[in-house]
Design a protein around this motif. Structure first.
Motif, PDB file in Angstrom:
ATOM      1  N   LEU A 175      14.682 -78.027  17.140  1.00 62.54           N
ATOM      2  CA  LEU A 175      15.092 -79.396  17.815  1.00 62.54           C
ATOM      3  C   LEU A 175      14.287 -80.596  17.188  1.00 62.54           C
ATOM      4  CD1 LEU A 175      16.217 -78.877  21.604  1.00 62.54           C
ATOM      5  CD2 LEU A 175      17.615 -79.145  19.543  1.00 62.54           C
ATOM      6  N   ARG A 177      15.676 -82.325  14.392  1.00 59.79           N
ATOM      7  CA  ARG A 177      16.861 -83.270  14.604  1.00 59.79           C
ATOM      8  C   ARG A 177      16.559 -84.476  15.355  1.00 59.79           C
ATOM      9  NH1 ARG A 177      21.560 -80.071  12.897  1.00 59.79           N
ATOM     10  NH2 ARG A 177      20.135 -78.609  11.334  1.00 59.79           N
ATOM     11  N   GLU A 220      20.927 -85.675  19.098  1.00 61.05           N
ATOM     12  CA  GLU A 220      21.759 -85.569  18.311  1.00 61.05           C
ATOM     13  C   GLU A 220      21.430 -84.127  17.553  1.00 61.05           C
ATOM     14  OE1 GLU A 220      22.910 -88.889  15.940  1.00 61.05           O
ATOM     15  OE2 GLU A 220      21.925 -90.334  17.340  1.00 61.05           O
ATOM     16  N   PRO A 221      22.028 -82.935  18.111  1.00 58.86           N
ATOM     17  CA  PRO A 221      21.683 -81.658  17.360  1.00 58.86           C
ATOM     18  C   PRO A 221      22.413 -81.830  16.215  1.00 58.86           C
ATOM     19  CG  PRO A 221      23.049 -81.419  19.212  1.00 58.86           C
ATOM     20  CD  PRO A 221      22.764 -82.863  19.185  1.00 58.86           C
ATOM     21  N   ASN A 222      23.366 -82.396  15.615  1.00 54.22           N
ATOM     22  CA  ASN A 222      24.064 -82.192  14.318  1.00 54.22           C
ATOM     23  C   ASN A 222      23.462 -83.236  13.212  1.00 54.22           C
ATOM     24  OD1 ASN A 222      25.822 -80.591  15.488  1.00 54.22           O
ATOM     25  ND2 ASN A 222      27.186 -81.975  16.173  1.00 54.22           N
ATOM     26  N   ASN A 223      22.343 -84.098  13.824  1.00 56.83           N
ATOM     27  CA  ASN A 223      21.925 -84.937  12.771  1.00 56.83           C
ATOM     28  C   ASN A 223      20.211 -84.885  12.338  1.00 56.83           C
ATOM     29  OD1 ASN A 223      21.372 -87.474  11.230  1.00 56.83           O
ATOM     30  ND2 ASN A 223      21.731 -88.873  13.051  1.00 56.83           N
ATOM     31  N   PRO A 224      20.107 -84.258  11.253  1.00 56.34           N
ATOM     32  CA  PRO A 224      18.582 -83.813  11.046  1.00 56.34           C
ATOM     33  C   PRO A 224      17.945 -85.177  10.770  1.00 56.34           C
ATOM     34  CG  PRO A 224      20.138 -83.532   8.855  1.00 56.34           C
ATOM     35  CD  PRO A 224      21.103 -84.083  10.156  1.00 56.34           C
ATOM     36  N   VAL A 257      21.874 -75.963  17.021  1.00 59.57           N
ATOM     37  CA  VAL A 257      22.309 -77.134  16.039  1.00 59.57           C
ATOM     38  C   VAL A 257      22.944 -76.465  15.345  1.00 59.57           C
ATOM     39  CG1 VAL A 257      19.694 -77.991  16.629  1.00 59.57           C
ATOM     40  CG2 VAL A 257      20.258 -76.287  14.593  1.00 59.57           C
ATOM     41  N   SER A 258      23.566 -77.676  14.343  1.00 59.58           N
ATOM     42  CA  SER A 258      24.884 -77.404  13.402  1.00 59.58           C
ATOM     43  C   SER A 258      23.955 -76.689  11.990  1.00 59.58           C
ATOM     44  CB  SER A 258      25.464 -78.612  12.984  1.00 59.58           C
ATOM     45  OG  SER A 258      24.586 -79.559  12.625  1.00 59.58           O
ATOM     46  N   GLY A 296      18.722 -75.497  10.023  1.00 55.79           N
ATOM     47  CA  GLY A 296      19.301 -75.108  11.255  1.00 55.79           C
ATOM     48  C   GLY A 296      19.966 -73.620  10.982  1.00 55.79           C
ATOM     49  N   THR A 341      13.067 -73.049  20.092  1.00 60.25           N
ATOM     50  CA  THR A 341      14.124 -74.123  20.367  1.00 60.25           C
ATOM     51  C   THR A 341      13.411 -75.501  20.075  1.00 60.25           C
ATOM     52  OG1 THR A 341      13.447 -74.192  22.768  1.00 60.25           O
ATOM     53  CG2 THR A 341      15.417 -72.679  22.079  1.00 60.25           C
TER      54      THR A 341
END
Length: 232
Positions: free
Chosen positions: A48, A51, A55-59, A130-131, A192, A44
Motif C-alpha cells: 500500500l 499506492r 486509492e489502491p488503483n493509483n500508484p 491493489v490493481s 502490484g 500489506t
C-alpha cells in the motif's frame, strides 16, 4: 600452495557458505508467511505504500514512473533473460570459451528449473489488495522475475569478474548486477503483481543459487583453461 592463497580460498568458502545458508534460512521463513491464509501486515503495509493513500488503483509518483517501472520489470522477463543468456553463450562459443559457455547455460537453465519447481510448492495467489499494472499468468511465490534476474545477472557478473582487470572494475560489474536485480524486484511490488515477501524469497533463492554456481566455477572453471588461446 602459498599460505595466503589458501587463506583466500578458505575465506571464499566461508563467505559463500554464510550467504547460501542465510539465503536458504530467509527463504524458509518467507515461505511460512506465504502459506498463511491472510496477508501478513509486512506485505500489506509495503504494498500500500506504493499506492496513493485511499486509492489502491493509483500508484505513487508521476505518470512516467509507472511506464518506467514496466520497462525495468522487463529486464527480469523470460524473453529478455533468454536473449541476454543466448547472446552470451554464442559469444563465448565463438571465442572458444567452451567451459564458460557451459557454465552460463547450466547456471541459468538450472535456475529456471528451480524457480518453476518452487512455484509449484506453494500455490500463493497474486495480491488482490491493489490493481495489477502488468499482466501475470503464474502463481505468486516466489517472484520468478526477482529470482531469475538474480541468477542471470549475478552469474554473468561473476563470469565477467574472472576476466576483467582490477578490483574497481570487478566491484563495478557486481554493483550493476546487484542494482539491476534489486530494481527488477522493486518494480514487481510497485506494479502490484507480487507481495514483498514473494520478491524477498525470489532474491534469497536467486542469490543462493548464483552463489553456489560461483563457488563451483572457482574450482572447475579456470580462466584460460576452457579456451584455445592459440586459436588454432
Amino acid at each position: 600452495m602459498p599460505q595466503t592463497l589458501w587463506n583466500r580460498i578458505e575465506f571464499s568458502l566461508l563467505a559463500a557458505g554464510i550467504i547460501i545458508a542465510g539465503a536458504l534460512w530467509g527463504f524458509v521463513e518467507l515461505s511460512e508467511i506465504a502459506r498463511d491464509a491472510a496477508p501478513h501486515a509486512f506485505d500489506t503495509d509495503i504494498l500500500l505504500a506504493f499506492r496513493v493513500a485511499g486509492e489502491p488503483n493509483n500508484p505513487i509518483g508521476p505518470s512516467w514512473l509507472e511506464e518506467a517501472m514496466r520497462d525495468i520489470t522487463a529486464l527480469g522477463s523470460a524473453a529478455v533473460l533468454i536473449y541476454i543468456t543466448a547472446i552470451t553463450i554464442i559469444y563465448l562459443c565463438m571465442i572458444r570459451r567452451w567451459g564458460a559457455a557451459l557454465f552460463v547455460f547450466v547456471s541459468v537453465a538450472g535456475g529456471q528449473v528451480l524457480s518453476s519447481l518452487l512455484k509449484l510448492g506453494i500455490d500463493r495467489p497474486r495480491p488482490d489488495l491493489v490493481s495489477h499494472l502488468a499482466q501475470v499468468h503464474t502463481m505468486s511465490f516466489p517472484s520468478g522475475h526477482a529470482m531469475l534476474s538474480a541468477v542471470t545477472y549475478l552469474t554473468l557478473g561473476a563470469l565477467l569478474a574472472r576476466f576483467l582487470p582490477g578490483r574497481a572494475t570487478t566491484l563495478f560489474v557486481f554493483g550493476v548486477a546487484v542494482l539491476t536485480t534489486l530494481m527488477v524486484g522493486i518494480s514487481r511490488v510497485y506494479l502490484g503483481v507480487h507481495w514483498p515477501s514473494d520478491v524477498l524469497a525470489g532474491w534469497c533463492a536467486g542469490f543462493a543459487w548464483a552463489t553456489l554456481c560461483w563457488l563451483v566455477s572457482r574450482y572447475f572453471l579456470r580462466p584460460g583453461e576452457e579456451a584455445d588461446q592459440d586459436m588454432r
